[in-house]
Write an enzyme that holds these catalytic residues in place. Structure first.
Site, short mmCIF file in Angstrom:
data_model
loop_
_atom_site.label_atom_id
_atom_site.label_comp_id
_atom_site.label_asym_id
_atom_site.label_seq_id
_atom_site.Cartn_x
_atom_site.Cartn_y
_atom_site.Cartn_z
N ASP A 177 33.30 -32.89 12.26
CA ASP A 177 32.97 -32.53 10.87
C ASP A 177 33.45 -31.12 10.53
OD1 ASP A 177 30.87 -34.91 10.38
OD2 ASP A 177 30.53 -33.99 12.34
N GLU B 28 35.62 -34.09 0.35
CA GLU B 28 36.22 -35.38 0.69
C GLU B 28 35.68 -36.46 -0.23
OE1 GLU B 28 37.35 -36.93 4.82
OE2 GLU B 28 35.44 -37.92 4.40
N ASP C 282 33.14 -31.50 4.24
CA ASP C 282 33.14 -32.86 4.77
C ASP C 282 31.71 -33.35 4.63
OD1 ASP C 282 33.98 -35.21 6.07
OD2 ASP C 282 33.28 -34.44 8.00
#
Length: 185
Positions: free
Chosen positions: A141, A68, A7
């Site tokens: 996160d 991501e 992330d």
């Protein structure tokens, strides 16, 4: 398959490692969040993130890295920093010949919750259940990095089938073009 979920972010960059088993079985191996202070120069922040990600790659030896995908509909500065963090990690993976896949936030949410519009608390709750964790991963996160790895484990077979179908279609197109060229003589 061993998947490193990322992330990306400049302030907080979530890193996770998941091992997939039979079917939809997934096991969490490790999770962490790399933090960099906002008052640190950009190049130093990126170096900190890169060093941490490279250490993870060298220690855990992932087969693939799931990052991501960044969208520009966020704050432009945030989107730029997030993209830069993801970029240094993708570069580190390329240097190690590790495959990288990017997944959108809605793909990740849909994979772990069943809804592409799930909120962060729903994602965290499902990650906790799927991985049978004793406690919810924090901060968000960390949960998002785990969700990215889970998403890739579950989507990888479909991604492979799509790539094979595209390769077959390209081969058929090439053969057809060769036949047309031969017929025209």
């Amino acid at each position: 398959m061993r998947v490193m979920g990322v992330d990306p972010g400049l302030t907080r960059c979530g890193l996770s490692m998941i091992e997939s088993g039979k079917g939809r079985q997934v096991i969490a191996l490790d999770v962490d969040v790399v933090r960099t202070p906002a008052d640190t120069p950009l190049q130093k922040r990126l170096l900190t993130i890169s060093d941490a990600a490279e250490h993870w790659m060298d220690t855990h030896r992932p087969d693939v890295i799931a990052i991501e995908r960044v969208f520009a509909n966020q704050n432009a500065n945030t989107a730029m920093g997030t993209a830069q963090a993801g970029g240094v990690i993708a570069l580190a993976a390329a240097k190690r010949d590790i495959e990288v896949h990017f997944h959108t936030p809605s793909e990740v949410k849909a994979a772990v919750t069943g809804s592409g519009r799930a909120d962060k608390s729903q994602v965290t709750e499902m990650v906790t259940r799927i991985l049978a964790l004793q406690a919810k991963p924090t901060p968000a996160d960390a949960a998002d990095a785990l969700a990215l790895a889970i998403c890739h484990c579950w989507r990888a077979p479909m991604i492979a089938r799509m790539a094979a179908a595209e390769a077959m279609a390209e081969e058929q197109r090439r053969k057809f073009q060769a036949k047309i060229k031969a017929a025209r003589g």
